[in-house]
Design a protein around this motif. Structure first.
Motif, PDB file in Angstrom:
ATOM      1  N   LEU A  47       0.825  -1.206   0.000  1.00 10.93           N
ATOM      2  CA  LEU A  47       0.000   0.000   0.000  1.00 10.93           C
ATOM      3  C   LEU A  47       0.860   1.256   0.000  1.00 10.93           C
ATOM      4  O   LEU A  47       0.547   2.244  -0.684  1.00 10.93           O
ATOM      5  N   ALA A  48       1.950   1.211   0.759  1.00 14.08           N
ATOM      6  CA  ALA A  48       2.845   2.368   0.802  1.00 14.08           C
ATOM      7  C   ALA A  48       3.482   2.610  -0.568  1.00 14.08           C
ATOM      8  O   ALA A  48       3.597   3.754  -1.026  1.00 14.08           O
ATOM      9  N   GLN A  49       3.883   1.504  -1.231  1.00 18.53           N
ATOM     10  CA  GLN A  49       4.489   1.645  -2.554  1.00 18.53           C
ATOM     11  C   GLN A  49       3.476   2.160  -3.571  1.00 18.53           C
ATOM     12  O   GLN A  49       3.783   3.030  -4.387  1.00 18.53           O
ATOM     13  N   ILE A  50       2.260   1.623  -3.514  1.00 19.06           N
ATOM     14  CA  ILE A  50       1.208   2.085  -4.424  1.00 19.06           C
ATOM     15  C   ILE A  50       0.920   3.566  -4.198  1.00 19.06           C
ATOM     16  O   ILE A  50       0.732   4.345  -5.140  1.00 19.06           O
ATOM     17  N   THR A  51       0.892   3.947  -2.925  1.00 20.76           N
ATOM     18  CA  THR A  51       0.641   5.354  -2.603  1.00 20.76           C
ATOM     19  C   THR A  51       1.740   6.249  -3.162  1.00 20.76           C
ATOM     20  O   THR A  51       1.469   7.312  -3.732  1.00 20.76           O
ATOM     21  N   LEU A  52       2.995   5.803  -3.015  1.00 21.13           N
ATOM     22  CA  LEU A  52       4.114   6.588  -3.541  1.00 21.13           C
ATOM     23  C   LEU A  52       4.052   6.701  -5.055  1.00 21.13           C
ATOM     24  O   LEU A  52       4.280   7.774  -5.625  1.00 21.13           O
ATOM     25  N   VAL A  53       3.742   5.574  -5.713  1.00 18.61           N
ATOM     26  CA  VAL A  53       3.633   5.595  -7.178  1.00 18.61           C
ATOM     27  C   VAL A  53       2.502   6.511  -7.615  1.00 18.61           C
ATOM     28  O   VAL A  53       2.641   7.302  -8.561  1.00 18.61           O
ATOM     29  N   PHE A  54       1.367   6.399  -6.933  1.00 21.12           N
ATOM     30  CA  PHE A  54       0.220   7.239  -7.279  1.00 21.12           C
ATOM     31  C   PHE A  54       0.556   8.716  -7.093  1.00 21.12           C
ATOM     32  O   PHE A  54       0.221   9.547  -7.948  1.00 21.12           O
ATOM     33  N   ARG A  55       1.203   9.025  -5.978  1.00 19.69           N
ATOM     34  CA  ARG A  55       1.575  10.422  -5.737  1.00 19.69           C
ATOM     35  C   ARG A  55       2.572  10.912  -6.783  1.00 19.69           C
ATOM     36  O   ARG A  55       2.483  12.051  -7.254  1.00 19.69           O
TER      37      ARG A  55
END
Length: 249
Positions: free
Chosen positions: A53-61
């Protein structure tokens, strides 16, 4: 003897009780081990999910930031294009004739290769007038609009003019850019080229001995092959103007 049997029974019961305790203790340790292992696995899964989730959030941001930067850049470029667009139309008002405003709110325009009321075909634009004038005045009107009285270069063009004239004229004739040169009876287009170099569609062949100044008109009848009629240039008729299409090249 009875005392010995009682002692044996008591010892047997004590041994049985001890065995049952050992069995339950062993199963309890196994169950505790499995529960600990399950908790460990659940903890690992939770950590992995958190990391994902943290990685997805970083990619999305990161993508969101990149899209915002691109959107800002495109908006800036669009503003510059709109400024150039407004400046171009203010410096060259004639462009409004080819790209009239269709939406005053969004400043949307619709560009076309021919002026309003002109008909597009091939690389040319044609104007079938409603007013009437003599041949010379008709030529001046066409020149003022950036063209000249039409010159027929092919059978296909003749068919097009004939069809349009039949549709629009309601029986009226139209001047074309063809007239006799006078005494010798030769016919020329308005650009000076002789008629002999192209196709002809006379209703009846003009008399070459006629010394009058005559001009040609399209009189839409039943057959496009016999559609040209010679007439006095002083007659007042409609006209067909021709000009090249506008191009950005």
């Amino acid at each position: 003897m009875a005392v010995n049997n009682g002692s044996a029974i008591l010892e047997c019961k004590q041994q049985q009780t001890s065995t049952e305790k050992d069995w339950w203790y062993s199963h309890y340790r196994q169950l505790a081990h499995y529960l600990g292992l399950l908790c460990f696995l659940l903890t690992i899964a939770a950590l992995f999910q958190t990391l994902c989730l943290a990685q997805i959030t970083l990619v999305f941001r990161s993508q969101s930031t990149l899209q915002e930067a691109r959107l800002k850049d495109l908006t800036h470029k669009l503003d510059k294009l709109n400024q150039s667009h407004r400046l171009l139309f203010s410096q060259y008002p004639a462009l409004n004739q080819y790209c009239p405003l269709t939406n005053a709110t969004t400043n949307e325009r619709e560009c076309r290769p021919c002026l309003a009321n002109w008909t597009s075909r091939g690389e040319s634009c044609y104007l079938f007038s409603r007013d009437r004038a003599d041949w010379i005045s008709s030529q001046y009107h066409c020149m003022a609009a950036g063209g000249a009285l039409v010159r027929v270069n092919s059978e296909e063009e003749q068919i097009f003019l004939w069809n349009q004239a039949k549709t629009l004229s309601h029986g009226d004739s139209y001047w074309v850019g063809l007239r006799s040169s006078g005494a010798d009876g030769g016919w020329q287009w308005s650009d000076g080229s002789p008629l002999d170099q192209g196709p002809q569609f006379w209703e009846s062949e003009p008399d070459k001995g006629d010394s009058r100044e005559l001009c040609a008109r399209i009189s839409p009848g039943e057959n496009y092959r016999t559609d040209w009629v010679n007439s006095r240039c002083s007659n007042h008729l409609r006209r067909i103007c021709e000009r090249r299409q506008a191009s950005l090249q």
